[in-house]
Write a protein that holds these residues in place. Structure first.
Motif, PDB file in Angstrom:
ATOM      1  N   PHE A   4       0.894  -1.251  -0.050  1.00  0.00           N
ATOM      2  CA  PHE A   4       0.049  -0.169   0.061  1.00  0.00           C
ATOM      3  C   PHE A   4       0.799   1.335   0.080  1.00  0.00           C
ATOM      4  O   PHE A   4       2.043   1.413   0.842  1.00  0.00           O
ATOM      5  CB  PHE A   4      -0.738   0.208   1.201  1.00  0.00           C
ATOM      6  N   ALA A   5       0.701   2.280  -0.893  1.00  0.00           N
ATOM      7  CA  ALA A   5       1.508   3.421  -0.980  1.00  0.00           C
ATOM      8  C   ALA A   5       0.682   4.573  -1.045  1.00  0.00           C
ATOM      9  O   ALA A   5      -0.516   4.618  -2.089  1.00  0.00           O
ATOM     10  CB  ALA A   5       2.112   3.233  -2.128  1.00  0.00           C
ATOM     11  N   ASP A   6       0.862   5.361  -0.099  1.00  0.00           N
ATOM     12  CA  ASP A   6      -0.039   6.837  -0.144  1.00  0.00           C
ATOM     13  C   ASP A   6       0.956   7.888  -0.480  1.00  0.00           C
ATOM     14  O   ASP A   6       2.037   8.409   0.354  1.00  0.00           O
ATOM     15  CB  ASP A   6      -0.518   7.095   1.417  1.00  0.00           C
ATOM     16  N   LEU A   7       0.995   8.330  -1.873  1.00  0.00           N
ATOM     17  CA  LEU A   7       1.878   9.289  -2.291  1.00  0.00           C
ATOM     18  C   LEU A   7       1.370  10.631  -2.431  1.00  0.00           C
ATOM     19  O   LEU A   7       1.862  11.501  -3.210  1.00  0.00           O
ATOM     20  CB  LEU A   7       2.396   8.670  -3.610  1.00  0.00           C
ATOM     21  N   GLY A   8       0.137  11.034  -1.803  1.00  0.00           N
ATOM     22  CA  GLY A   8      -0.325  12.256  -1.950  1.00  0.00           C
ATOM     23  C   GLY A   8      -1.729  12.154  -2.206  1.00  0.00           C
ATOM     24  O   GLY A   8      -2.445  11.206  -2.363  1.00  0.00           O
ATOM     25  N   PRO A   9      -2.564  13.266  -2.381  1.00  0.00           N
ATOM     26  CA  PRO A   9      -3.952  13.379  -2.807  1.00  0.00           C
ATOM     27  C   PRO A   9      -4.093  12.627  -4.045  1.00  0.00           C
ATOM     28  O   PRO A   9      -3.498  12.899  -5.076  1.00  0.00           O
ATOM     29  CB  PRO A   9      -4.265  14.879  -2.845  1.00  0.00           C
ATOM     30  N   GLY A  10      -5.077  11.781  -4.252  1.00  0.00           N
ATOM     31  CA  GLY A  10      -5.487  11.042  -5.279  1.00  0.00           C
ATOM     32  C   GLY A  10      -4.483   9.973  -5.967  1.00  0.00           C
ATOM     33  O   GLY A  10      -4.499   9.365  -6.647  1.00  0.00           O
ATOM     34  N   LEU A  11      -3.397   9.637  -5.141  1.00  0.00           N
ATOM     35  CA  LEU A  11      -2.238   8.626  -5.463  1.00  0.00           C
ATOM     36  C   LEU A  11      -2.172   7.697  -4.264  1.00  0.00           C
ATOM     37  O   LEU A  11      -1.143   7.823  -3.396  1.00  0.00           O
ATOM     38  CB  LEU A  11      -0.941   9.584  -5.654  1.00  0.00           C
TER      39      LEU A  11
END
Length: 221
Positions: free
Chosen positions: A93-100
């Motif tokens: 799981f990767a959260d690289l910013g809004p919408g990503l």
């Protein structure tokens, strides 16, 4: 002369070790165990960089199969060689910013060849309990992830490194009367790490240290 004598002694010893012995010799002989395994790794990885990007990795257990052959030298001691294979899932799981926000998973092949010393605690009873240490050579397959979010595609390939390590096991053979067949339950723990290398050369240790539960049948000969 001495070289030929040594060769003959080594050959006779090898023949003696590999020749089946009768089960009538109490506690001695061979035992073959085959069956299924459940591999439950312990992976819980979280990384947050200075920009706040967050990456998490985890695992789900997976079924597989295994086989082991034990040579009993006495009623109490045996040397066991075995191999097992499973394909547990690795999730990313990767959260690289809004919408990503990306989520992907892939199975990783896990193969372990083991050599263990079994100490039998109740060799003459209907339930033969045993435990002991083992050494293991572990081979992992490569992992690849592909996920999409907000029109962006995240693709990453990771190579893995094999491992040579230690572990332990405990098990029980349930005898079926006087017949050579047994039912077997066993648990192994292997102190191994899943070390992955990304395409840009970054190395990450995800841990692994699986608990391996085995269930199957055995045959004494």
């Amino acid at each position: 002369m001495f070289r030929n004598t040594g060769f003959c002694v080594a050959l006779l010893t090898l023949i003696w070790l590999t020749m089946p012995t009768t089960a009538s010799a109490e506690g001695e002989g061979w035992q073959l165990r085959i069956g299924g395994v459940w591999v439950d790794p312990d992976v819980s990885f979280i990384d947050i960089d200075t920009d706040g990007d967050r990456v998490e990795a985890g695992t789900d257990g997976g079924f597989g199969f295994g086989a082991a052959l034990e040579k009993r030298f006495s009623s109490r001691l045996g040397l066991e060689v075995g191999v097992l294979f499973a394909e547990p899932d690795v999730t990313l799981f990767a959260d690289l910013g809004p919408g990503l926000q990306f989520f992907a998973s892939d199975s990783v092949s896990f193969t372990a060849a083991t050599l263990g010393l079994n100490v039998h605690l109740t060799p003459d009873r209907a339930v033969d309990l045993y435990l002991g240490p083992l050494v293991s050579y572990v081979q992992y397959g490569d992992i690849g992830f592909l996920a999409q979010a907000g029109g962006t595609t995240l693709a990453q390939e990771f190579s893995t490194r094999d491992d040579f390590t230690l572990g332990a096991q405990v098990g029980a053979d349930f005898r079926l009367g006087e017949r050579p067949w047994t039912l077997n339950l066993a648990a192994k723990w292997i102190d191994t790490s899943l070390e992955v290398t990304s395409e840009d050369g970054e190395v990450t240790d995800l841990g692994f240290e699986p608990i391996i539960l085995g269930f199957g049948v055995g045959y004494r000969f």
